[in-house]
Design a protein around this motif. Structure first.
Motif, PDB file in Angstrom:
ATOM      1  N   PRO A  32      84.146  49.543  85.254  1.00  0.00           N
ATOM      2  CA  PRO A  32      83.367  50.663  85.802  1.00  0.00           C
ATOM      3  C   PRO A  32      82.628  51.476  84.751  1.00  0.00           C
ATOM      4  O   PRO A  32      81.708  52.225  85.087  1.00  0.00           O
ATOM      5  CB  PRO A  32      84.431  51.510  86.509  1.00  0.00           C
ATOM      6  CG  PRO A  32      85.706  51.178  85.808  1.00  0.00           C
ATOM      7  CD  PRO A  32      85.603  49.746  85.405  1.00  0.00           C
ATOM      8  N   ALA A  33      83.006  51.328  83.472  1.00  0.00           N
ATOM      9  CA  ALA A  33      82.382  52.147  82.429  1.00  0.00           C
ATOM     10  C   ALA A  33      80.938  51.720  82.204  1.00  0.00           C
ATOM     11  O   ALA A  33      80.645  50.539  82.042  1.00  0.00           O
ATOM     12  CB  ALA A  33      83.176  52.028  81.136  1.00  0.00           C
ATOM     13  N   LEU A  34      80.043  52.685  82.198  1.00  0.00           N
ATOM     14  CA  LEU A  34      78.635  52.420  81.931  1.00  0.00           C
ATOM     15  C   LEU A  34      78.388  52.390  80.428  1.00  0.00           C
ATOM     16  O   LEU A  34      78.920  53.226  79.671  1.00  0.00           O
ATOM     17  CB  LEU A  34      77.754  53.495  82.546  1.00  0.00           C
ATOM     18  CG  LEU A  34      77.430  53.372  84.033  1.00  0.00           C
ATOM     19  CD1 LEU A  34      76.691  54.616  84.499  1.00  0.00           C
ATOM     20  CD2 LEU A  34      76.589  52.138  84.295  1.00  0.00           C
ATOM     21  N   LEU A  35      77.588  51.430  79.973  1.00  0.00           N
ATOM     22  CA  LEU A  35      77.152  51.398  78.581  1.00  0.00           C
ATOM     23  C   LEU A  35      75.861  52.192  78.465  1.00  0.00           C
ATOM     24  O   LEU A  35      75.054  52.233  79.392  1.00  0.00           O
ATOM     25  CB  LEU A  35      76.925  49.954  78.134  1.00  0.00           C
ATOM     26  CG  LEU A  35      78.119  49.004  78.323  1.00  0.00           C
ATOM     27  CD1 LEU A  35      77.722  47.588  77.944  1.00  0.00           C
ATOM     28  CD2 LEU A  35      79.312  49.462  77.504  1.00  0.00           C
ATOM     29  N   ALA A  36      75.656  52.798  77.332  1.00  0.00           N
ATOM     30  CA  ALA A  36      74.514  53.700  77.144  1.00  0.00           C
ATOM     31  C   ALA A  36      73.228  52.915  76.873  1.00  0.00           C
ATOM     32  O   ALA A  36      72.591  53.049  75.830  1.00  0.00           O
ATOM     33  CB  ALA A  36      74.797  54.663  75.998  1.00  0.00           C
ATOM     34  N   THR A  37      72.853  52.069  77.816  1.00  0.00           N
ATOM     35  CA  THR A  37      71.645  51.274  77.640  1.00  0.00           C
ATOM     36  C   THR A  37      71.239  50.684  78.980  1.00  0.00           C
ATOM     37  O   THR A  37      72.058  50.562  79.890  1.00  0.00           O
ATOM     38  CB  THR A  37      71.867  50.131  76.633  1.00  0.00           C
ATOM     39  OG1 THR A  37      70.654  49.389  76.490  1.00  0.00           O
ATOM     40  CG2 THR A  37      72.956  49.190  77.098  1.00  0.00           C
ATOM     41  N   GLN A  38      69.992  50.307  79.099  1.00  0.00           N
ATOM     42  CA  GLN A  38      69.523  49.546  80.256  1.00  0.00           C
ATOM     43  C   GLN A  38      68.985  48.191  79.822  1.00  0.00           C
ATOM     44  O   GLN A  38      68.286  47.526  80.587  1.00  0.00           O
ATOM     45  CB  GLN A  38      68.450  50.337  81.005  1.00  0.00           C
ATOM     46  CG  GLN A  38      69.021  51.549  81.728  1.00  0.00           C
ATOM     47  CD  GLN A  38      68.019  52.204  82.649  1.00  0.00           C
ATOM     48  OE1 GLN A  38      66.821  52.069  82.463  1.00  0.00           O
ATOM     49  NE2 GLN A  38      68.507  52.910  83.656  1.00  0.00           N
ATOM     50  N   ASN A  39      69.328  47.774  78.622  1.00  0.00           N
ATOM     51  CA  ASN A  39      68.913  46.470  78.126  1.00  0.00           C
ATOM     52  C   ASN A  39      69.885  46.044  77.034  1.00  0.00           C
ATOM     53  O   ASN A  39      69.917  46.642  75.955  1.00  0.00           O
ATOM     54  CB  ASN A  39      67.486  46.537  77.569  1.00  0.00           C
ATOM     55  CG  ASN A  39      66.854  45.176  77.440  1.00  0.00           C
ATOM     56  OD1 ASN A  39      67.520  44.148  77.475  1.00  0.00           O
ATOM     57  ND2 ASN A  39      65.536  45.164  77.265  1.00  0.00           N
ATOM     58  N   VAL A 288      72.961  44.542  84.245  1.00  0.00           N
ATOM     59  CA  VAL A 288      72.172  45.761  84.086  1.00  0.00           C
ATOM     60  C   VAL A 288      71.442  46.064  85.386  1.00  0.00           C
ATOM     61  O   VAL A 288      70.757  45.190  85.946  1.00  0.00           O
ATOM     62  CB  VAL A 288      71.150  45.617  82.937  1.00  0.00           C
ATOM     63  CG1 VAL A 288      70.353  46.908  82.770  1.00  0.00           C
ATOM     64  CG2 VAL A 288      71.856  45.253  81.632  1.00  0.00           C
ATOM     65  N   ASP A 289      71.603  47.308  85.872  1.00  0.00           N
ATOM     66  CA  ASP A 289      70.785  47.805  86.972  1.00  0.00           C
ATOM     67  C   ASP A 289      70.171  49.130  86.564  1.00  0.00           C
ATOM     68  O   ASP A 289      70.189  49.485  85.368  1.00  0.00           O
ATOM     69  CB  ASP A 289      71.594  47.908  88.266  1.00  0.00           C
ATOM     70  CG  ASP A 289      72.732  48.925  88.189  1.00  0.00           C
ATOM     71  OD1 ASP A 289      72.811  49.680  87.176  1.00  0.00           O
ATOM     72  OD2 ASP A 289      73.549  48.980  89.132  1.00  0.00           O
ATOM     73  N   ASP A 290      69.632  49.885  87.497  1.00  0.00           N
ATOM     74  CA  ASP A 290      68.943  51.126  87.149  1.00  0.00           C
ATOM     75  C   ASP A 290      69.869  52.171  86.551  1.00  0.00           C
ATOM     76  O   ASP A 290      69.414  53.085  85.848  1.00  0.00           O
ATOM     77  CB  ASP A 290      68.241  51.708  88.384  1.00  0.00           C
ATOM     78  CG  ASP A 290      67.021  50.903  88.780  1.00  0.00           C
ATOM     79  OD1 ASP A 290      66.521  50.143  87.932  1.00  0.00           O
ATOM     80  OD2 ASP A 290      66.575  51.022  89.940  1.00  0.00           O
ATOM     81  N   GLU A 291      71.179  52.073  86.826  1.00  0.00           N
ATOM     82  CA  GLU A 291      72.120  53.061  86.301  1.00  0.00           C
ATOM     83  C   GLU A 291      72.516  52.761  84.861  1.00  0.00           C
ATOM     84  O   GLU A 291      72.949  53.648  84.132  1.00  0.00           O
ATOM     85  CB  GLU A 291      73.369  53.114  87.173  1.00  0.00           C
ATOM     86  CG  GLU A 291      73.115  53.635  88.582  1.00  0.00           C
ATOM     87  CD  GLU A 291      74.390  53.740  89.384  1.00  0.00           C
ATOM     88  OE1 GLU A 291      75.468  53.424  88.823  1.00  0.00           O
ATOM     89  OE2 GLU A 291      74.318  54.121  90.555  1.00  0.00           O
ATOM     90  N   GLY A 292      72.368  51.514  84.450  1.00  0.00           N
ATOM     91  CA  GLY A 292      72.760  51.142  83.102  1.00  0.00           C
ATOM     92  C   GLY A 292      73.414  49.767  83.096  1.00  0.00           C
ATOM     93  O   GLY A 292      73.260  48.980  84.028  1.00  0.00           O
ATOM     94  N   ALA A 293      74.168  49.480  82.045  1.00  0.00           N
ATOM     95  CA  ALA A 293      74.814  48.178  81.872  1.00  0.00           C
ATOM     96  C   ALA A 293      76.317  48.313  82.013  1.00  0.00           C
ATOM     97  O   ALA A 293      76.911  49.327  81.636  1.00  0.00           O
ATOM     98  CB  ALA A 293      74.464  47.599  80.507  1.00  0.00           C
ATOM     99  N   ARG A 294      76.931  47.264  82.587  1.00  0.00           N
ATOM    100  CA  ARG A 294      78.387  47.201  82.681  1.00  0.00           C
ATOM    101  C   ARG A 294      78.863  45.797  82.343  1.00  0.00           C
ATOM    102  O   ARG A 294      78.162  44.816  82.568  1.00  0.00           O
ATOM    103  CB  ARG A 294      78.860  47.583  84.087  1.00  0.00           C
ATOM    104  CG  ARG A 294      78.947  49.086  84.312  1.00  0.00           C
ATOM    105  CD  ARG A 294      79.267  49.421  85.748  1.00  0.00           C
ATOM    106  NE  ARG A 294      78.076  49.266  86.588  1.00  0.00           N
ATOM    107  CZ  ARG A 294      78.063  49.496  87.896  1.00  0.00           C
ATOM    108  NH1 ARG A 294      79.173  49.855  88.511  1.00  0.00           N
ATOM    109  NH2 ARG A 294      76.955  49.343  88.599  1.00  0.00           N
ATOM    110  N   LYS A 295      80.080  45.744  81.822  1.00  0.00           N
ATOM    111  CA  LYS A 295      80.711  44.468  81.530  1.00  0.00           C
ATOM    112  C   LYS A 295      81.420  43.959  82.781  1.00  0.00           C
ATOM    113  O   LYS A 295      81.875  44.736  83.616  1.00  0.00           O
ATOM    114  CB  LYS A 295      81.726  44.611  80.391  1.00  0.00           C
ATOM    115  CG  LYS A 295      81.123  45.008  79.050  1.00  0.00           C
ATOM    116  CD  LYS A 295      82.217  45.126  77.986  1.00  0.00           C
ATOM    117  CE  LYS A 295      81.637  45.539  76.642  1.00  0.00           C
ATOM    118  NZ  LYS A 295      82.700  45.670  75.608  1.00  0.00           N
ATOM    119  N   ALA A 296      81.506  42.636  82.883  1.00  0.00           N
ATOM    120  CA  ALA A 296      82.217  42.008  83.993  1.00  0.00           C
ATOM    121  C   ALA A 296      82.794  40.685  83.515  1.00  0.00           C
ATOM    122  O   ALA A 296      82.295  40.080  82.558  1.00  0.00           O
ATOM    123  CB  ALA A 296      81.289  41.798  85.188  1.00  0.00           C
ATOM    124  N   ALA A 297      83.850  40.248  84.183  1.00  0.00           N
ATOM    125  CA  ALA A 297      84.481  38.963  83.883  1.00  0.00           C
ATOM    126  C   ALA A 297      84.487  38.109  85.138  1.00  0.00           C
ATOM    127  O   ALA A 297      84.821  38.584  86.224  1.00  0.00           O
ATOM    128  CB  ALA A 297      85.904  39.172  83.377  1.00  0.00           C
TER     129      ALA A 297
END
Length: 631
Positions: A32-39, A288-297
Motif C-alpha cells: 500500500p505504500a506509495l513511492l514518491a514518483t510517477q515513473n 504506476v497510476d496517477d497517484e504514484g508508484a507501488r510495489k507488488a508481488a
C-alpha cells in the motif's frame, strides 16, 4: 476467453491459463505504500556493484534508488520516459529531456552519473523511447513519436555511448503510441497502439519493417479498452489495459507469445506503467497510476524456454557507393583480381535495373555501363579476343535473354562492352563461369523454370561466340551457381530446395548430388554461392536469405558444415550490416591490407545508417575464418 470468478487475493485469471502459474490459485499482493514518483523502473539484477535497486524520475531529476529507498545519485533536470541496459560496470540509461525535447544517454557507474550524450533533435515530438542491445553488444535507441513516426539510432557499443549517435532507419509505427520495450534475446520491439493493441516488430538493425499483433482490443482480442505500459522478461510479457485496470500476462513459446492470464488491479486507478523482475517466488512489479508508484508481488513463474544459439557476427570493413536505381536493384558481385597490382583489383556488380558497375577496393564506383537489366555476373581471366588477350566478365541480360560479354583490360581493369550472345531461355536469371583445365571458358546460365544451359565461349575471330555443350534441369526455380575451377565442380542453388553439385566439364554427368538441403541453418531462399580456395581446405559459401546469414561448408564430400555467420554493422566505421543478400563472391587472392587472406563481397538488400539505395559490403576473409575457426 471465459474468466474465472475473482479470488480473495484480488486476482482474475483466464481459465485456460492456470497451467502457466506456479499454483492453482495465483495471487497478487500490493504494497500500500506509495513511492514518491510517477515513473520508476527496476534496475536489472547485477547492473551495478552497489545497492542500487531502481531508477525513478523525481521533480528535480533522474534518481538512482537503493534497497532502502535512499537516493544514491541524482541527475538534475526534467525527464520523463526512460529505459536502461546494464553490464558488470554500470548502467546505460536513455531518457527524454522534457525542456530540450531531446533524447539523451548517460551512464551510472561507480555510484555517480557520467556525461550526458544528446541525440540530434527530431522533427517530431517524442512520446516514448526504449533501448535494445543486440547479440554483438551494439546498443540502439528506439524513439516513438506522434502520428506513427519513429526512428532507430545506434547510440552505444558495449554500453559505452558513441561520440556521435547514428540514425539507423525511420520507422512507420502505429498512431496513439507512447510505450515501447525490447526483448533483447529475441530481438523483438513491442509498441502499443492505445485503442487497438500491442504490436511486435523485429528490432535488429537489418530486419525488415513488418509487424504482428500480440494482443488486440475486443472484439478482436482480450483487451477490454486499451493497451498501455508493457514489461518484457525473457519468458514473460506483461501488458496493462489501463482503463479496465487489468494486467495481461503472456508466456513465451518457441515461436510466439501465448495468453497466460489476466490480473485485476483493484487498488489502482487506470495504471499506465509497469516494470517487472523475476524472483525465486515469481515476479516483483512496480505499477504506476496517477497517484504514484507501488510495489507488488505476483506468484507467477513462467516456464523457461530454450534459447537458440546465436549466429556469430563479422563486421564489414568497406561499403560501396549505392547503385543508382531505387528499390531492389543491386544483385550479384564478382571480384576481378589485378594480378599485376592486386591492390588495384575491382569488384564488379550488377544493378539489375540499369547495368554493370565497377568499384575499387575502397568501395568507390569507378565505372558504370548502363546497358540494361543485368542480373548475375562472373569473371575469368585469359580470354583470347582476336589478337589480344583480355579478361572476361559475362552477365545475364534479362532484357534480351542473352549472355552479355565485357572485356576487362588486364592492366587497368577497365570494362568495355563486346556484345551479346542469344540464348533460347525465356527468363534468363542466374549465371556463372567455369574455366576448364584446357583454358576454355564456359558460361552456365539458368532460366526460372529450372533449365541450365552450358556454353563454351570463344573469341579467336575477334568477336565472341558461344557453343551449347550441355543442358540439365532442376525441378524448381534456381539462381545462384558457382564453379570450382580447381576441382572442376559446379554448385547450383535451387532456391527453396537445396544446393546441388555435379561435374563442371561439358562431358560430365548431369546427375545432381545433394550438398545441403533447406532446413536447419539454411533458410530459403538459397541465393548467392561462392568457393574459397584455402591452403588446407576449400569452402563453399551460401547466402541463406531467409535468416540473413551465410552458411559455410567444406567444399568436398561429405560437405561438412562449418557454421553460419551474419554480416553485422561496424559501429566504429559507421557501416551498416548486410541482409536480404542476393549475390556474393569470395576470393582467396592476397589483395593487400585487410584483404591479405582474401575478400568476401556480399550484396546488401537493406541499406541503412543512413538509409539509401542498395550497395555491396566488403568483409575480410580473416574475420570469417576467425569467427568460425576455419583453417
Amino acid at each position: 476467453m471465459r474468466k474465472l470468478t475473482r479470488s480473495l487475493s484480488g486476482l482474475c485469471i483466464a481459465l485456460a491459463a492456470c497451467q502457466g502459474f506456479a499454483s492453482p490459485v495465483p495471487a497478487i499482493t500490493v504494497d500500500p505504500a506509495l513511492l514518491a514518483t510517477q515513473n520508476t523502473q527496476w534496475l536489472a539484477v547485477g547492473s551495478s556493484r552497489t545497492t542500487a535497486e531502481r531508477l525513478q524520475v523525481a521533480d528535480k531529476g533522474l534518481q538512482v534508488i537503493d534497497r532502502n529507498g535512499q537516493v544514491l545519485g541524482e541527475l538534475p533536470g526534467r525527464f520523463e520516459a526512460f529505459d536502461h541496459r546494464s553490464d558488470d560496470g554500470g548502467v546505460l540509461v536513455a531518457t527524454l529531456d522534457k525542456k530540450k525535447q531531446q533524447a539523451l544517454l548517460v551512464r551510472w557507474e561507480g555510484n555517480r552519473w557520467g556525461n550526458t550524450h544528446y541525440l540530434p533533435k527530431t522533427r517530431f515530438a517524442i512520446e516514448g523511447l526504449c533501448l535494445f542491445r543486440d547479440s554483438a553488444r551494439n546498443d540502439f535507441m528506439f524513439l516513438v513519436g506522434e502520428e506513427g513516426i519513429g526512428e532507430q539510432w545506434l547510440v552505444a557499443r558495449n554500453g559505452r555511448p558513441l561520440d556521435e549517435a547514428l540514425r539507423v532507419r525511420a520507422l512507420s509505427l502505429p498512431p496513439q503510441s507512447g510505450f515501447c520495450q525490447v526483448d533483447d534475446r529475441s530481438a523483438s520491439l513491442y509498441v502499443n497502439e492505445e485503442s487497438v493493441g500491442l504490436w511486435r516488430y523485429p528490432a535488429d538493425a537489418e530486419a525488415p519493417l513488418e509487424r504482428e499483433p500480440v494482443e488486440l482490443v475486443a472484439p478482436f482480442g482480450e483487451l477490454a479498452t486499451s493497451a498501455a505500459g508493457v514489461a518484457v522478461l525473457p519468458e514473460a510479457l506483461l501488458l496493462l489495459d489501463s482503463s479496465a485496470g487489468n494486467l495481461h500476462l503472456f508466456q513465451r513459446t518457441a515461436e510466439q507469445w501465448q495468453r497466460a492470464g489476466v490480473v485485476k488491479l483493484q487498488d489502482f486507478d487506470e495504471p499506465e506503467q509497469v516494470s517487472a523482475r523475476a524472483t525465486s517466488e515469481g515476479l516483483e512489479l512496480l505499477l504506476v497510476d496517477d497517484e504514484g508508484a507501488r510495489k507488488a508481488a505476483l506468484n507467477w513463474k513462467p516456464a523457461p524456454v530454450a534459447q537458440a544459439p546465436d549466429i556469430v557476427h563479422v563486421a564489414p570493413q568497406v561499403q560501396t557507393d549505392g547503385v543508382a536505381s531505387l528499390g531492389d536493384a543491386a544483385d550479384d558481385p564478382s571480384i576481378w583480381v589485378n594480378t599485376r597490382q592486386p591492390e588495384r583489383s575491382r569488384v564488379i556488380g550488377t544493378d539489375k535495373k540499369g547495368g554493370l558497375l565497377a568499384y575499387d577496393l575502397a568501395g568507390k564506383q569507378v565505372q558504370s555501363l548502363q546497358v540494361g537489366r543485368l542480373n548475375n555476373v562472373d569473371v575469368r581471366t585469359g580470354f583470347q579476343l582476336g589478337k589480344r588477350q583480355v579478361d572476361l566478365a559475362v552477365a545475364s541480360n534479362r532484357d534480351h535473354n542473352s549472355l552479355h560479354l565485357f572485356a576487362i583490360d588486364p592492366a587497368s581493369g577497365q570494362l568495355s562492352d563486346i556484345g551479346q550472345l542469344p540464348t533460347p531461355l525465356h527468363e534468363i536469371y542466374g549465371l556463372c563461369l567455369f574455366k576448364d583445365r584446357q583454358g576454355a571458358i564456359h558460361a552456365i546460365a539458368n532460366d526460372k523454370d529450372g533449365t541450365f544451359l552450358q556454353y563454351r565461349l570463344a573469341g579467336d575471330s575477334g568477336k565472341p561466340s558461344a557453343e551449347l555443350v550441355r543442358r540439365f534441369k532442376t525441378q524448381t526455380q534456381p539462381e545462384g551457381c558457382v564453379a570450382d575451377d580447381r576441382n572442376e565442380r559446379l554448385y547450383i542453388g535451387e532456391e527453396d530446395v537445396a544446393v546441388w553439385t555435379l561435374g563442371a566439364r561439358a562431358d560430365a554427368s548431369t546427375e545432381l548430388a545433394k550438398v545441403i538441403a533447406v532446413g536447419g541453418p539454411l533458410k530459403d531462399d538459397i541465393e548467392g554461392l561462392g568457393v574459397y580456395h584455402g591452403k588446407q581446405r576449400d569452402y563453399l559459401l551460401i547466402s541463406s536469405q531467409g535468416n540473413d546469414s551465410y552458411v559455410v561448408l567444406e567444399a568436398q564430400a561429405p560437405y561438412r558444415l562449418r557454421g553460419s555467420f551474419r554480416v553485422g554493422l561496424n559501429a566504429e566505421l559507421g557501416i551498416d550490416g548486410a541482409s536480404q543478400t542476393d549475390g556474393l563472391e569470395v576470393t582467396s587472392a592476397n589483395l593487400g591490407g585487410p584483404w591479405s587472406d582474401g575478400l568476401l563481397v556480399v550484396q546488401d538488400g537493406r541499406k541503412r545508417m543512413p538509409e539509401g539505395t542498395q550497395n555491396y559490403k566488403y568483409v575480410a576473409w580473416s574475420a570469417v575464418a576467425e569467427a568460425l575457426g576455419l583453417e
